[in-house]
Motif scaffolding. Structure first.
Motif, PDB file in Angstrom:
ATOM      1  N   GLU A   4       0.818  -1.212   0.000  1.00  0.00           N
ATOM      2  CA  GLU A   4       0.000   0.000   0.000  1.00  0.00           C
ATOM      3  C   GLU A   4       0.853   1.263   0.000  1.00  0.00           C
ATOM      4  O   GLU A   4       0.331   2.368  -0.068  1.00  0.00           O
ATOM      5  N   LYS A  16       1.714   2.811  -9.325  1.00  0.00           N
ATOM      6  CA  LYS A  16       1.665   3.813  -8.245  1.00  0.00           C
ATOM      7  C   LYS A  16       2.770   4.849  -8.360  1.00  0.00           C
ATOM      8  O   LYS A  16       2.560   6.021  -8.076  1.00  0.00           O
ATOM      9  N   ASN A  28       4.492   9.167  -1.718  1.00  0.00           N
ATOM     10  CA  ASN A  28       4.382  10.211  -0.690  1.00  0.00           C
ATOM     11  C   ASN A  28       4.755   9.717   0.701  1.00  0.00           C
ATOM     12  O   ASN A  28       4.988  10.522   1.606  1.00  0.00           O
ATOM     13  N   ASP A  29       4.790   8.399   0.893  1.00  0.00           N
ATOM     14  CA  ASP A  29       5.149   7.827   2.193  1.00  0.00           C
ATOM     15  C   ASP A  29       6.660   7.745   2.386  1.00  0.00           C
ATOM     16  O   ASP A  29       7.120   7.319   3.438  1.00  0.00           O
ATOM     17  N   LYS A  43      12.400   7.984  -2.121  1.00  0.00           N
ATOM     18  CA  LYS A  43      11.563   8.065  -3.320  1.00  0.00           C
ATOM     19  C   LYS A  43      12.428   7.975  -4.581  1.00  0.00           C
ATOM     20  O   LYS A  43      12.110   7.238  -5.518  1.00  0.00           O
ATOM     21  N   SER A  77       2.948   4.363  -0.936  1.00  0.00           N
ATOM     22  CA  SER A  77       2.918   5.257  -2.092  1.00  0.00           C
ATOM     23  C   SER A  77       4.183   6.117  -2.057  1.00  0.00           C
ATOM     24  O   SER A  77       4.843   6.208  -1.025  1.00  0.00           O
TER      25      SER A  77
END
Length: 166
Positions: free
Chosen positions: A80, A139, A84-85, A91, A82
């Motif tokens: 789950e 994603k 942004n996490d 990233k 993403s």
């Protein structure tokens, strides 16, 4: 000897020559077909070896630093997750590693679609990896060909259907 006999003999010799030529060409075509089949087998073996080499290089890339291993573990353990996490460094690292993995798996899919890889190789190996990593490719908004994106969506939808069956 009359001209009629000479012409008849020439026609018989011509007919024999034509039959001999056809037999020769038939043998040559069969030999050529066998040689092409053998070349195709060799090419398929080379493609599979290239797949193995590519996976080895990808494994070396992923395992080259503890941070690479850490981000792969993070991605595998939390589907789950993403972008942004993640921190900016995570990233970027995830994007680069997923891009390398996507490139490998998309290439496998395209080779399969063109008939260069055996059906069972893609079904047994490629689909499994695409089901696992495909949702993250989407994603993270990685560049995907339309055809490959459709394949990933098909596999995800099929997996969701299987999970609902339990």
């Amino acid at each position: 000897m009359s001209w009629t006999v000479v012409i008849a003999i020439c026609e018989v010799i011509g007919a024999i020559a034509i039959v001999a030529t056809l037999v020769y060409l038939s043998v040559q075509i069969r030999q050529n077909a066998r040689a092409l089949e053998r070349q195709e087998e060799i090419a398929r073996s080379q493609i599979l070896q290239a797949r193995c080499d590519s996976v080895t290089n990808l494994s070396i890339l992923i395992s080259s630093t503890p941070k690479n291993i850490g981000i792969i573990i993070k991605l595998r353990n939390n589907k789950e997750l993403s972008p942004n996490d993640l921190s900016a460094e995570e990233k970027t690292r995830a994007y680069l590693l997923l891009t390398a993995l996507r490139s490998n798996l998309e290439n496998t899919y395209l080779q399969y679609k063109k008939g260069y890889l055996p059906d069972n190789f893609y079904r047994d190996v490629g689909e499994q990896h695409n089901r696992e990593w495909g949702p993250l490719f989407i994603k993270f908004d990685l560049p995907l060909t339309r055809e490959y994106r459709k394949e990933l969506e098909r596999l995800v939808k099929a997996e969701e259907g299987e999970e609902g069956a339990f």
